[in-house]
Scaffold this motif. Structure first.
Motif: not given
Length: 230
Positions: A47-52, A54-69
């Motif tokens: 559970c701890s491995g999956i948690m880390v 998912v959190f890191v993968e989603r955080l990278m995706v969301i930050r990339k999506a928020s980077a609007i030119d």
């Protein structure tokens, strides 16, 4: 009874390994505590491995999506005003963000009524939000089941402990040591559950922030179209 037998065997093996180890100074070691947690530490570690992950993968995706030119809307408005639809579409495709894909859908519908353009952009926006929210619910699930695994491990440990007392006799040191080691799974489960909940709440806040950015960009684009038509 099969589960109890397996837990008894695992607990006996861990106790034998601990007894065979050379005596060490009296101090608490995190690794030793985790080992004392027993077999149910395995799903908690998963559970701890999956948690880390998912959190890191989603955080990278969301930050990339928020980077609007910030210049994207200006270039699109200029291209649309001059009738350069291909240039506006190319600017969106080069940006590769959810907001840009929503704008691309609106640009591809230019010439149709504004309400149809707006509906097309809204539908695309929903799909983009779904992509951002993908797998985030896994953190919520872990936040719920990790403490349950922890309590289950403690209960199983207490069952084994009292089983040993019944068959091997009462010893205050054995009782005290067994209780604190069996509480390890509860502590681990609560910590993992808490971190998962915090991560889930944080990612949702970031997703809401990205969604507001998409909505603001869409509204600005629709306003520019209406001004152009007038």
């Amino acid at each position: 009874m099969t589960l109890l037998s397996i837990l008894l065997q695992v607990d006996t093996a861990l106790n034998t390994a601990a007894a065979a180890a050379p005596p060490a100074p009296e101090k608490i070691s995190l690794f030793n505590l985790l080992m004392e947690g027993g077999a149910l530490m395995i799903p908690l570690l998963l559970c701890s491995g999956i948690m880390v992950y998912v959190f890191v993968e989603r955080l990278m995706v969301i930050r990339k999506a928020s980077a609007i030119d910030p210049t994207l809307m200006v270039r699109i408005q200029q291209a649309v005003a001059t009738g350069d639809t291909s240039g506006a579409l190319a600017a969106c495709r080069n940006n590769a963000t959810p907001a840009a894909r929503v704008l691309e859908k609106g640009i591809s519908r230019l010439g149709k009524p504004v309400d149809q353009i707006e509906r097309s952009m809204e539908n695309t926006g929903r799909l983009e939000v779904y992509k951002l929210e993908k797998n985030v619910s896994v953190l919520s699930t872990i936040a719920g089941i990790a403490p349950i695994f922890g309590f289950l491990g403690t209960i199983a440990g207490m069952i084994i402990l009292f089983f040993n007392v019944q068959h091997q006799g009462f010893s205050l040191e054995t009782i005290a040591g067994g209780i604190y080691t069996k509480m390890v799974t509860s502590a681990a489960g609560l910590i993992i559950g808490l971190l998962s909940y915090v991560g889930y709440a944080y990612l949702n806040a970031q997703i809401n922030k990205a969604v507001h950015g998409i909505e603001a960009t869409s509204v600005e684009f629709l306003d520019s179209i209406q001004q152009t038509n007038h």
